[in-house]
Design an enzyme around this catalytic site. Structure first.
Site, PDB file in Angstrom:
ATOM      1  N   HIS A 197       0.943  -0.988  -0.270  1.00  0.00           N
ATOM      2  CA  HIS A 197       0.116   0.012  -0.254  1.00  0.00           C
ATOM      3  C   HIS A 197       0.759   1.242   0.109  1.00  0.00           C
ATOM      4  O   HIS A 197       1.800   1.734   0.641  1.00  0.00           O
ATOM      5  CB  HIS A 197      -0.692  -0.362   2.022  1.00  0.00           C
ATOM      6  N   LEU A 198      -0.314   2.471  -0.764  1.00  0.00           N
ATOM      7  CA  LEU A 198       1.016   3.573  -0.582  1.00  0.00           C
ATOM      8  C   LEU A 198       0.380   4.705   0.349  1.00  0.00           C
ATOM      9  O   LEU A 198      -1.089   4.925   0.298  1.00  0.00           O
ATOM     10  CB  LEU A 198       1.033   4.395  -2.422  1.00  0.00           C
ATOM     11  N   HIS A 199       0.853   5.269   1.025  1.00  0.00           N
ATOM     12  CA  HIS A 199       0.762   6.553   2.076  1.00  0.00           C
ATOM     13  C   HIS A 199       0.579   7.507   1.516  1.00  0.00           C
ATOM     14  O   HIS A 199       1.666   7.733   0.755  1.00  0.00           O
ATOM     15  CB  HIS A 199       1.561   6.802   3.330  1.00  0.00           C
TER      16      HIS A 199
HETATM   17  P1  AMP Z   1       2.222   0.152   7.209  1.00  0.00           P
HETATM   18  O1  AMP Z   1       2.825   0.449   8.499  1.00  0.00           O
HETATM   19  O2  AMP Z   1       3.033   1.180   5.919  1.00  0.00           O
HETATM   20  O3  AMP Z   1       2.330  -0.791   7.019  1.00  0.00           O
HETATM   21  O4  AMP Z   1       1.044   0.898   7.814  1.00  0.00           O
HETATM   22  C1  AMP Z   1      -0.520   0.123   7.880  1.00  0.00           C
HETATM   23  C2  AMP Z   1      -1.632   1.367   7.605  1.00  0.00           C
HETATM   24  O5  AMP Z   1      -2.779   0.887   7.753  1.00  0.00           O
HETATM   25  C3  AMP Z   1      -2.015   2.138   9.382  1.00  0.00           C
HETATM   26  O6  AMP Z   1      -0.756   3.231   8.961  1.00  0.00           O
HETATM   27  C4  AMP Z   1      -2.316   1.808   9.920  1.00  0.00           C
HETATM   28  O7  AMP Z   1      -3.445   3.041  10.448  1.00  0.00           O
HETATM   29  C5  AMP Z   1      -3.390   1.889   8.491  1.00  0.00           C
HETATM   30  N1  AMP Z   1      -5.156   1.277   9.331  1.00  0.00           N
HETATM   31  C6  AMP Z   1      -4.569  -0.310   9.687  1.00  0.00           C
HETATM   32  N2  AMP Z   1      -6.076  -0.854   9.513  1.00  0.00           N
HETATM   33  C7  AMP Z   1      -6.421  -0.048   8.923  1.00  0.00           C
HETATM   34  C8  AMP Z   1      -8.062  -0.593   8.771  1.00  0.00           C
HETATM   35  N3  AMP Z   1      -8.561  -1.271   9.013  1.00  0.00           N
HETATM   36  N4  AMP Z   1      -8.410   0.853   8.125  1.00  0.00           N
HETATM   37  C9  AMP Z   1      -7.254   1.607   8.332  1.00  0.00           C
HETATM   38  N5  AMP Z   1      -6.620   1.782   7.784  1.00  0.00           N
HETATM   39  C10 AMP Z   1      -6.130   0.745   8.389  1.00  0.00           C
END
Ligand code: AMP
Length: 115
Positions: free
Chosen positions: A99-101
């Site tokens: 995923h991309l932030h």
């Molecule tokens: P990463 O640390 O790059 O794997 O990012 C995962 C991101 O997903 C984090 O910023 C979490 O806050 C977000 N996240 C986890 N579960 C959910 C969800 N159900 N809906 C939206 N965002 C989520």
């Protein structure tokens, strides 16, 4: 594949509001936003980490960048946003579905590498 929370979200097994969707990806608001705009662009195909992407994923990876630009425009942050991919636990990755932030809406310190 729906073995992660994002796999379940893109498969519609867990309800989530898609602020953007096309054939290959969706975008949702991050549940724990780190900035006023914090959106995740998630491919429908489950690739655990960027480092696991293969040559045949090239079109998809390009597509994700274009989609991120579209989402940024849609949100009106196209002039100042940051795109982040955390790859691996050591880099803070917690969900092992690529995923991309998209981070925007706050001032960025010059020269910072991270969100
Ligand atoms: P990463 O640390 O790059 O794997 O990012 C995962 C991101 O997903 C984090 O910023 C979490 O806050 C977000 N996240 C986890 N579960 C959910 C969800 N159900 N809906 C939206 N965002 C989520």
């Amino acid at each position: 594949m729906s073995d992660t929370i994002f796999g379940k979200i893109v498969a519609g097994e867990i309800p989530a509001e898609f602020i953007y969707e096309d054939d290959h990806c969706v975008a949702i608001n991050d549940i724990a936003p780190q900035a006023p705009v914090h959106v995740l662009v998630i491919p429908k195909k489950a690739i655990p980490r960027l480092a696991d992407a293969e040559a045949h994923d090239q079109d998809l990876l390009g597509h994700l960048l274009l989609a991120a630009g579209n989402v940024a425009r849609q949100l009106g942050v196209e002039d100042a946003f940051r795109l982040i991919i955390n790859n691996g636990e050591g880099a803070g990755q917690t969900v092992f579905h690529l995923h991309l932030h998209i981070i925007a809406g706050r001032e960025f310190a010059e020269g910072h590498m991270a969100g």
